[in-house]
Design a protein around this motif. Structure first.
Motif, PDB file in Angstrom:
ATOM      1  N   MET A  99       0.831  -1.209   0.000  1.00 27.49           N
ATOM      2  CA  MET A  99       0.000   0.000   0.000  1.00 27.49           C
ATOM      3  C   MET A  99       0.864   1.258   0.000  1.00 27.49           C
ATOM      4  SD  MET A  99      -2.936  -1.176  -0.375  1.00 27.49           S
ATOM      5  CE  MET A  99      -3.795   0.362  -0.286  1.00 27.49           C
ATOM      6  N   ASP A 100       1.959   1.247   0.737  1.00 30.15           N
ATOM      7  CA  ASP A 100       2.864   2.402   0.750  1.00 30.15           C
ATOM      8  C   ASP A 100       3.465   2.641  -0.635  1.00 30.15           C
ATOM      9  OD1 ASP A 100       2.385   2.870   3.419  1.00 30.15           O
ATOM     10  OD2 ASP A 100       4.233   1.903   4.116  1.00 30.15           O
ATOM     11  N   ARG A 101       3.908   1.560  -1.288  1.00 27.31           N
ATOM     12  CA  ARG A 101       4.481   1.707  -2.629  1.00 27.31           C
ATOM     13  C   ARG A 101       3.429   2.183  -3.619  1.00 27.31           C
ATOM     14  NH1 ARG A 101       6.854  -3.016  -1.031  1.00 27.31           N
ATOM     15  NH2 ARG A 101       5.610  -4.304  -2.411  1.00 27.31           N
ATOM     16  N   LEU A 102       2.201   1.674  -3.499  1.00 26.41           N
ATOM     17  CA  LEU A 102       1.117   2.102  -4.378  1.00 26.41           C
ATOM     18  C   LEU A 102       0.820   3.585  -4.178  1.00 26.41           C
ATOM     19  CD1 LEU A 102      -1.073   1.411  -6.446  1.00 26.41           C
ATOM     20  CD2 LEU A 102      -2.544   0.770  -4.541  1.00 26.41           C
ATOM     21  N   ALA A 103       0.702   4.008  -2.930  1.00 24.77           N
ATOM     22  CA  ALA A 103       0.417   5.414  -2.644  1.00 24.77           C
ATOM     23  C   ALA A 103       1.546   6.313  -3.140  1.00 24.77           C
ATOM     24  CB  ALA A 103       0.199   5.616  -1.144  1.00 24.77           C
ATOM     25  N   ASP A 104       2.788   5.862  -3.018  1.00 27.96           N
ATOM     26  CA  ASP A 104       3.926   6.657  -3.486  1.00 27.96           C
ATOM     27  C   ASP A 104       3.950   6.787  -5.007  1.00 27.96           C
ATOM     28  OD1 ASP A 104       4.766   7.035  -0.900  1.00 27.96           O
ATOM     29  OD2 ASP A 104       6.314   5.478  -0.973  1.00 27.96           O
ATOM     30  N   SER A 105       3.355   5.823  -5.709  1.00 30.93           N
ATOM     31  CA  SER A 105       3.421   5.842  -7.165  1.00 30.93           C
ATOM     32  C   SER A 105       2.190   6.478  -7.818  1.00 30.93           C
ATOM     33  CB  SER A 105       3.589   4.413  -7.692  1.00 30.93           C
ATOM     34  OG  SER A 105       2.410   3.669  -7.459  1.00 30.93           O
ATOM     35  N   LEU A 106       1.201   6.867  -7.025  1.00 31.53           N
ATOM     36  CA  LEU A 106      -0.013   7.447  -7.597  1.00 31.53           C
ATOM     37  C   LEU A 106       0.225   8.827  -8.173  1.00 31.53           C
ATOM     38  CD1 LEU A 106      -2.745   6.543  -4.955  1.00 31.53           C
ATOM     39  CD2 LEU A 106      -2.399   5.542  -7.190  1.00 31.53           C
ATOM     40  N   VAL A 107      -0.463   9.066  -9.256  1.00 30.18           N
ATOM     41  CA  VAL A 107      -0.491  10.389  -9.853  1.00 30.18           C
ATOM     42  C   VAL A 107      -1.959  10.772  -9.928  1.00 30.18           C
ATOM     43  CG1 VAL A 107      -0.033  11.742 -11.926  1.00 30.18           C
ATOM     44  CG2 VAL A 107       1.574   9.958 -11.219  1.00 30.18           C
ATOM     45  N   LEU A 108      -2.300  11.912  -9.378  1.00 34.89           N
ATOM     46  CA  LEU A 108      -3.693  12.343  -9.397  1.00 34.89           C
ATOM     47  C   LEU A 108      -3.975  13.119 -10.669  1.00 34.89           C
ATOM     48  CD1 LEU A 108      -4.211  13.525  -5.718  1.00 34.89           C
ATOM     49  CD2 LEU A 108      -4.834  11.337  -6.742  1.00 34.89           C
ATOM     50  N   PHE A 109      -5.116  12.828 -11.266  1.00 37.00           N
ATOM     51  CA  PHE A 109      -5.558  13.557 -12.448  1.00 37.00           C
ATOM     52  C   PHE A 109      -6.956  14.082 -12.160  1.00 37.00           C
ATOM     53  CE2 PHE A 109      -7.936  13.789 -16.417  1.00 37.00           C
ATOM     54  CZ  PHE A 109      -7.117  14.604 -17.169  1.00 37.00           C
ATOM     55  N   ARG A 110      -7.096  15.364 -12.263  1.00 36.77           N
ATOM     56  CA  ARG A 110      -8.410  15.971 -12.100  1.00 36.77           C
ATOM     57  C   ARG A 110      -8.807  16.526 -13.454  1.00 36.77           C
ATOM     58  NH1 ARG A 110      -6.481  15.951  -7.210  1.00 36.77           N
ATOM     59  NH2 ARG A 110      -7.574  16.325  -5.307  1.00 36.77           N
ATOM     60  N   GLY A 111      -9.963  16.090 -13.928  1.00 37.32           N
ATOM     61  CA  GLY A 111     -10.429  16.529 -15.223  1.00 37.32           C
ATOM     62  C   GLY A 111     -10.663  18.032 -15.257  1.00 37.32           C
ATOM     63  N   THR A 112     -10.743  18.561 -16.443  1.00 33.04           N
ATOM     64  CA  THR A 112     -10.964  19.988 -16.630  1.00 33.04           C
ATOM     65  C   THR A 112     -12.454  20.313 -16.531  1.00 33.04           C
ATOM     66  OG1 THR A 112     -11.206  19.721 -19.007  1.00 33.04           O
ATOM     67  CG2 THR A 112      -8.972  20.103 -18.169  1.00 33.04           C
ATOM     68  N   GLU A 113     -12.771  21.585 -16.588  1.00 33.90           N
ATOM     69  CA  GLU A 113     -14.173  21.995 -16.600  1.00 33.90           C
ATOM     70  C   GLU A 113     -14.889  21.434 -17.824  1.00 33.90           C
ATOM     71  OE1 GLU A 113     -14.744  26.206 -16.113  1.00 33.90           O
ATOM     72  OE2 GLU A 113     -13.352  26.271 -14.432  1.00 33.90           O
ATOM     73  N   ARG A 114     -14.168  21.340 -18.927  1.00 36.95           N
ATOM     74  CA  ARG A 114     -14.747  20.762 -20.144  1.00 36.95           C
ATOM     75  C   ARG A 114     -15.215  19.327 -19.888  1.00 36.95           C
ATOM     76  NH1 ARG A 114     -10.616  20.128 -24.709  1.00 36.95           N
ATOM     77  NH2 ARG A 114     -10.170  18.331 -23.456  1.00 36.95           N
ATOM     78  N   CYS A 115     -14.431  18.622 -19.092  1.00 36.34           N
ATOM     79  CA  CYS A 115     -14.770  17.244 -18.731  1.00 36.34           C
ATOM     80  C   CYS A 115     -16.084  17.205 -17.943  1.00 36.34           C
ATOM     81  CB  CYS A 115     -13.625  16.682 -17.906  1.00 36.34           C
ATOM     82  SG  CYS A 115     -13.693  14.948 -17.613  1.00 36.34           S
ATOM     83  N   VAL A 116     -16.237  18.112 -17.012  1.00 37.43           N
ATOM     84  CA  VAL A 116     -17.455  18.182 -16.213  1.00 37.43           C
ATOM     85  C   VAL A 116     -18.647  18.515 -17.111  1.00 37.43           C
ATOM     86  CG1 VAL A 116     -18.633  19.434 -14.356  1.00 37.43           C
ATOM     87  CG2 VAL A 116     -16.231  18.762 -14.095  1.00 37.43           C
ATOM     88  N   GLY A 117     -18.451  19.422 -18.058  1.00 37.75           N
ATOM     89  CA  GLY A 117     -19.513  19.767 -18.999  1.00 37.75           C
ATOM     90  C   GLY A 117     -19.921  18.584 -19.861  1.00 37.75           C
ATOM     91  N   LYS A 118     -18.941  17.823 -20.325  1.00 38.47           N
ATOM     92  CA  LYS A 118     -19.244  16.629 -21.121  1.00 38.47           C
ATOM     93  C   LYS A 118     -20.008  15.598 -20.292  1.00 38.47           C
ATOM     94  CE  LYS A 118     -15.560  16.594 -24.548  1.00 38.47           C
ATOM     95  NZ  LYS A 118     -14.411  15.823 -25.038  1.00 38.47           N
ATOM     96  N   ALA A 119     -19.638  15.462 -19.034  1.00 35.74           N
ATOM     97  CA  ALA A 119     -20.346  14.523 -18.151  1.00 35.74           C
ATOM     98  C   ALA A 119     -21.792  14.970 -17.962  1.00 35.74           C
ATOM     99  CB  ALA A 119     -19.632  14.423 -16.807  1.00 35.74           C
ATOM    100  N   ARG A 120     -21.982  16.267 -17.785  1.00 34.71           N
ATOM    101  CA  ARG A 120     -23.343  16.807 -17.639  1.00 34.71           C
ATOM    102  C   ARG A 120     -24.160  16.552 -18.900  1.00 34.71           C
ATOM    103  NH1 ARG A 120     -22.527  22.299 -17.879  1.00 34.71           N
ATOM    104  NH2 ARG A 120     -22.786  21.925 -20.073  1.00 34.71           N
ATOM    105  N   ASP A 121     -23.549  16.794 -20.083  1.00 36.99           N
ATOM    106  CA  ASP A 121     -24.243  16.553 -21.348  1.00 36.99           C
ATOM    107  C   ASP A 121     -24.585  15.080 -21.522  1.00 36.99           C
ATOM    108  OD1 ASP A 121     -23.956  19.250 -21.829  1.00 36.99           O
ATOM    109  OD2 ASP A 121     -22.295  19.003 -23.269  1.00 36.99           O
ATOM    110  N   ARG A 122     -23.665  14.225 -21.123  1.00 32.12           N
ATOM    111  CA  ARG A 122     -23.893  12.776 -21.200  1.00 32.12           C
ATOM    112  C   ARG A 122     -25.083  12.394 -20.317  1.00 32.12           C
ATOM    113  NH1 ARG A 122     -20.850   8.196 -22.591  1.00 32.12           N
ATOM    114  NH2 ARG A 122     -19.094   9.475 -23.225  1.00 32.12           N
ATOM    115  N   LEU A 123     -25.137  12.973 -19.147  1.00 27.91           N
ATOM    116  CA  LEU A 123     -26.222  12.685 -18.214  1.00 27.91           C
ATOM    117  C   LEU A 123     -27.559  13.170 -18.780  1.00 27.91           C
ATOM    118  CD1 LEU A 123     -26.876  11.724 -15.245  1.00 27.91           C
ATOM    119  CD2 LEU A 123     -26.693  14.136 -14.640  1.00 27.91           C
ATOM    120  N   TRP A 124     -27.582  14.396 -19.254  1.00 24.81           N
ATOM    121  CA  TRP A 124     -28.838  14.982 -19.749  1.00 24.81           C
ATOM    122  C   TRP A 124     -29.353  14.264 -20.991  1.00 24.81           C
ATOM    123  CZ3 TRP A 124     -27.473  20.868 -19.217  1.00 24.81           C
ATOM    124  CH2 TRP A 124     -27.545  21.215 -17.853  1.00 24.81           C
TER     125      TRP A 124
END
Length: 146
Positions: free
Chosen positions: A36-61
């Motif tokens: 678990m320590d090695r996994l946590a040390d190797s993680l890279v966080l990716f947060r989508g852009t606002e465009r991503c959130v808009g696409k998710a909203r469009d997909r939902l609607w």
């Protein structure tokens, strides 16, 4: 407790208290903590852009999978759009290895390896594959040499 017990058993026991004693951790626990320590040390966080959130909203609607008329779950749409955006971003930077979207949720995404037509088209557009579990994903990665 150990000091108190020692005083009873050995009346001449020194007045200095015995320091706390830690039992050794079981080997399995140590191994899991290490993984678990090695996994946590190797993680890279990716947060989508606002465009991503808009696409998710469009997909939902528009009720495109993983959303549906019966199930309006934004979180699933956002996760899927973030995956698509991440892979597209990596591809634009020269990443040419296999990317796999993994979920056991065939109800919302369709049966792997294709999934629903919209899921299949979206994954194909960024050169990604679809698997129901990590073992399957690993097999896809091994077969592609990634």
């Amino acid at each position: 407790r150990i000091s108190g017990l020692a005083k009873i058993l050995f009346p001449d026991f020194p007045e200095h208290p015995v320091g706390s004693f830690e039992w050794p951790k079981p080997k399995l626990e140590e191994r899991l903590e290490g993984v678990m320590d090695r996994l946590a040390d190797s993680l890279v966080l990716f947060r989508g852009t606002e465009r991503c959130v808009g696409k998710a909203r469009d997909r939902l609607w528009s009720a495109h999978p993983p959303a549906s008329r019966a199930k309006q779950e934004f979180k699933d749409c956002e996760i899927f759009e973030e995956f698509l955006e991440l892979v597209s971003t990596l591809r634009s930077q020269g990443f040419d290895q296999t990317a796999v979207f993994v979920t056991p949720n065939a109800r919302d995404y369709g049966q792997p390896p294709q999934g629903y037509p919209r899921i299949c088209a979206d994954l194909a557009a960024c050169g990604a594959k679809y698997a129901a579990n990590l073992s399957w994903a690993q097999a896809l990665l091994r077969s592609s040499g990634s």
